[in-house]
Design a protein around this motif. Structure first.
Motif, PDB file in Angstrom:
ATOM      1  N   CYS A 284      38.825  41.492  35.758  1.00 59.75           N
ATOM      2  CA  CYS A 284      39.691  42.703  36.067  1.00 59.75           C
ATOM      3  C   CYS A 284      38.472  43.880  36.621  1.00 59.75           C
ATOM      4  CB  CYS A 284      40.112  43.463  34.910  1.00 59.75           C
ATOM      5  SG  CYS A 284      41.570  42.503  34.304  1.00 59.75           S
ATOM      6  N   MET A 285      37.168  43.652  36.417  1.00 60.98           N
ATOM      7  CA  MET A 285      36.139  44.505  36.770  1.00 60.98           C
ATOM      8  C   MET A 285      35.529  43.872  38.062  1.00 60.98           C
ATOM      9  SD  MET A 285      36.729  47.009  34.945  1.00 60.98           S
ATOM     10  CE  MET A 285      35.266  48.112  35.148  1.00 60.98           C
ATOM     11  N   SER A 286      36.000  42.849  38.549  1.00 64.40           N
ATOM     12  CA  SER A 286      35.350  41.960  39.724  1.00 64.40           C
ATOM     13  C   SER A 286      35.437  42.503  41.154  1.00 64.40           C
ATOM     14  CB  SER A 286      35.723  40.649  39.765  1.00 64.40           C
ATOM     15  OG  SER A 286      37.226  40.490  40.063  1.00 64.40           O
ATOM     16  N   ASN A 287      36.355  43.544  41.218  1.00 65.10           N
ATOM     17  CA  ASN A 287      36.612  44.324  42.692  1.00 65.10           C
ATOM     18  C   ASN A 287      37.712  43.351  43.359  1.00 65.10           C
ATOM     19  OD1 ASN A 287      35.986  46.219  44.554  1.00 65.10           O
ATOM     20  ND2 ASN A 287      34.904  44.765  45.766  1.00 65.10           N
ATOM     21  N   THR A 288      38.417  42.511  42.608  1.00 64.53           N
ATOM     22  CA  THR A 288      39.517  41.811  42.965  1.00 64.53           C
ATOM     23  C   THR A 288      40.496  43.245  43.389  1.00 64.53           C
ATOM     24  OG1 THR A 288      41.261  40.210  42.799  1.00 64.53           O
ATOM     25  CG2 THR A 288      40.672  41.605  40.870  1.00 64.53           C
ATOM     26  N   ASP A 289      41.500  42.904  44.191  1.00 61.67           N
ATOM     27  CA  ASP A 289      42.685  43.863  44.652  1.00 61.67           C
ATOM     28  C   ASP A 289      43.616  44.048  43.455  1.00 61.67           C
ATOM     29  OD1 ASP A 289      41.292  44.983  47.138  1.00 61.67           O
ATOM     30  OD2 ASP A 289      41.796  42.812  47.677  1.00 61.67           O
TER      31      ASP A 289
ATOM     32  N   THR B 199      34.657  33.980  44.472  1.00 63.23           N
ATOM     33  CA  THR B 199      35.544  34.155  45.428  1.00 63.23           C
ATOM     34  C   THR B 199      35.844  35.690  45.845  1.00 63.23           C
ATOM     35  OG1 THR B 199      37.602  34.095  43.846  1.00 63.23           O
ATOM     36  CG2 THR B 199      36.789  31.900  44.476  1.00 63.23           C
ATOM     37  N   VAL B 200      35.603  36.476  44.822  1.00 63.53           N
ATOM     38  CA  VAL B 200      35.812  37.886  45.421  1.00 63.53           C
ATOM     39  C   VAL B 200      34.728  38.266  46.583  1.00 63.53           C
ATOM     40  CG1 VAL B 200      35.894  40.335  44.563  1.00 63.53           C
ATOM     41  CG2 VAL B 200      36.458  38.521  43.023  1.00 63.53           C
ATOM     42  N   LYS B 201      33.841  37.543  46.757  1.00 64.66           N
ATOM     43  CA  LYS B 201      32.943  38.013  47.683  1.00 64.66           C
ATOM     44  C   LYS B 201      33.506  37.827  48.985  1.00 64.66           C
ATOM     45  CE  LYS B 201      28.739  36.879  45.374  1.00 64.66           C
ATOM     46  NZ  LYS B 201      27.327  35.975  45.252  1.00 64.66           N
ATOM     47  N   ILE B 202      34.622  37.351  49.393  1.00 64.84           N
ATOM     48  CA  ILE B 202      35.201  37.308  50.645  1.00 64.84           C
ATOM     49  C   ILE B 202      35.512  38.741  51.190  1.00 64.84           C
ATOM     50  CG2 ILE B 202      36.355  35.181  50.652  1.00 64.84           C
ATOM     51  CD1 ILE B 202      39.103  37.084  50.243  1.00 64.84           C
ATOM     52  N   LYS B 203      35.738  39.819  50.286  1.00 60.51           N
ATOM     53  CA  LYS B 203      35.905  41.054  50.714  1.00 60.51           C
ATOM     54  C   LYS B 203      34.894  41.650  51.264  1.00 60.51           C
ATOM     55  CE  LYS B 203      38.420  43.733  47.972  1.00 60.51           C
ATOM     56  NZ  LYS B 203      38.681  44.419  47.010  1.00 60.51           N
ATOM     57  N   GLU B 204      33.523  41.224  50.933  1.00 60.96           N
ATOM     58  CA  GLU B 204      32.382  41.868  51.534  1.00 60.96           C
ATOM     59  C   GLU B 204      32.222  41.262  53.126  1.00 60.96           C
ATOM     60  OE1 GLU B 204      29.259  40.373  49.109  1.00 60.96           O
ATOM     61  OE2 GLU B 204      29.763  41.147  47.342  1.00 60.96           O
ATOM     62  N   SER B 205      32.588  40.035  53.433  1.00 60.40           N
ATOM     63  CA  SER B 205      32.564  39.502  54.798  1.00 60.40           C
ATOM     64  C   SER B 205      33.706  40.235  55.619  1.00 60.40           C
ATOM     65  CB  SER B 205      32.728  38.203  54.805  1.00 60.40           C
ATOM     66  OG  SER B 205      33.947  37.562  54.215  1.00 60.40           O
TER      67      SER B 205
END
Length: 230
Positions: free
Chosen positions: A28-33, A222-228
């Motif tokens: 929940c704190m991972s920057n997922t949407d 997998t949340v790191k896709i948002k950075e790219s």
């Protein structure tokens, strides 16, 4: 109000599965949407409300994917309503929706309701068996379903569901190429950042579920896709 068009990454939690408070906080704190609560079997009012109350401690959107009328309750930001277009059972096209409307139609806020045009593609998955889905589809079938969802039914979401196995990216790309208004969700077998990036190249939104319960560290990566995508 949250805008689901902006969502690139969602964690999907199964109310019938166990997750520790520590792992739940990490998600929940991972920057997922967003978080979606949903599953195929053993989804009950009790386990949905328990999981909802735990996720509600955190400041992110929470959706319920409706699999039965009994587990529907207030308190979610969105209610995702699947219609499994390649099911051979009319119940999973609109039968559950019909029952829901008969029970709750007079109190539903339709601004909170998101209709998903599902295409289920893993023949060995629980959802394919439950819905009697025709999974042996060609790319032409996928393109036609995408047209049906985008141009005819005008549904906000097309959900390509491989449920438990990693899918064919050519099918996902074929759907993406046909969609102009509808948002493309992909779910199934995303168990690493590499897999997430591959499917995120075509899908607007990726759904990460099973790996949460087998390898939480890989799930969080997998949340790191948002950075790219920035």
């Amino acid at each position: 109000m949250y805008d689901i068009k902006q969502w690139e990454h969602i964690f999907k939690l199964d109310p019938a599965k166990t997750i520790s408070d520590e792992d739940l906080e990490s998600l929940c704190m991972s920057n997922t949407d967003a978080i979606i609560i949903g599953g195929t079997d053993n989804v009950t009012e009790d386990n949905v409300i328990q999981l909802m109350s735990r996720v509600r401690r955190y400041p992110l959107p929470l959706a319920l994917e409706v699999s039965n009328v009994e587990s529907v309750m207030p308190g979610f930001d969105f209610y995702f309503i699947p219609t499994v277009l390649n099911s051979n059972d009319v119940k999973f096209h609109n039968g559950i929706l019909l029952e829901a409307l008969k029970s709750f139609g007079h109190v539903i806020d339709f601004d909170e309701v998101v209709f998903e045009g599902y295409v289920v593609l893993n023949p060995k998955s629980k959802v394919a068996e439950l819905t009697d889905a025709s999974t042996d589809l060609s790319i032409e079938d996928i393109e036609a379903y995408a047209q049906m969802i985008n141009d005819m039914y005008k549904l906000p979401v097309m959900y390509i569901e491989y449920s438990g196995t990693y899918g064919n990216k050519d099918y996902v790309k074929a759907a993406a190429d046909m969609l102009t208004e509808t948002q493309l969700f992909y779910g199934g077998g995303i168990d690493s950042l590499e897999a997430a990036r591959e499917m995120a190249a075509y899908a607007d939104t990726i759904i990460v579920g099973d790996v949460i319960y087998t390898d939480i560290k890989q799930a969080l990566k997998t949340v790191k896709i948002k950075e790219s995508h920035k």
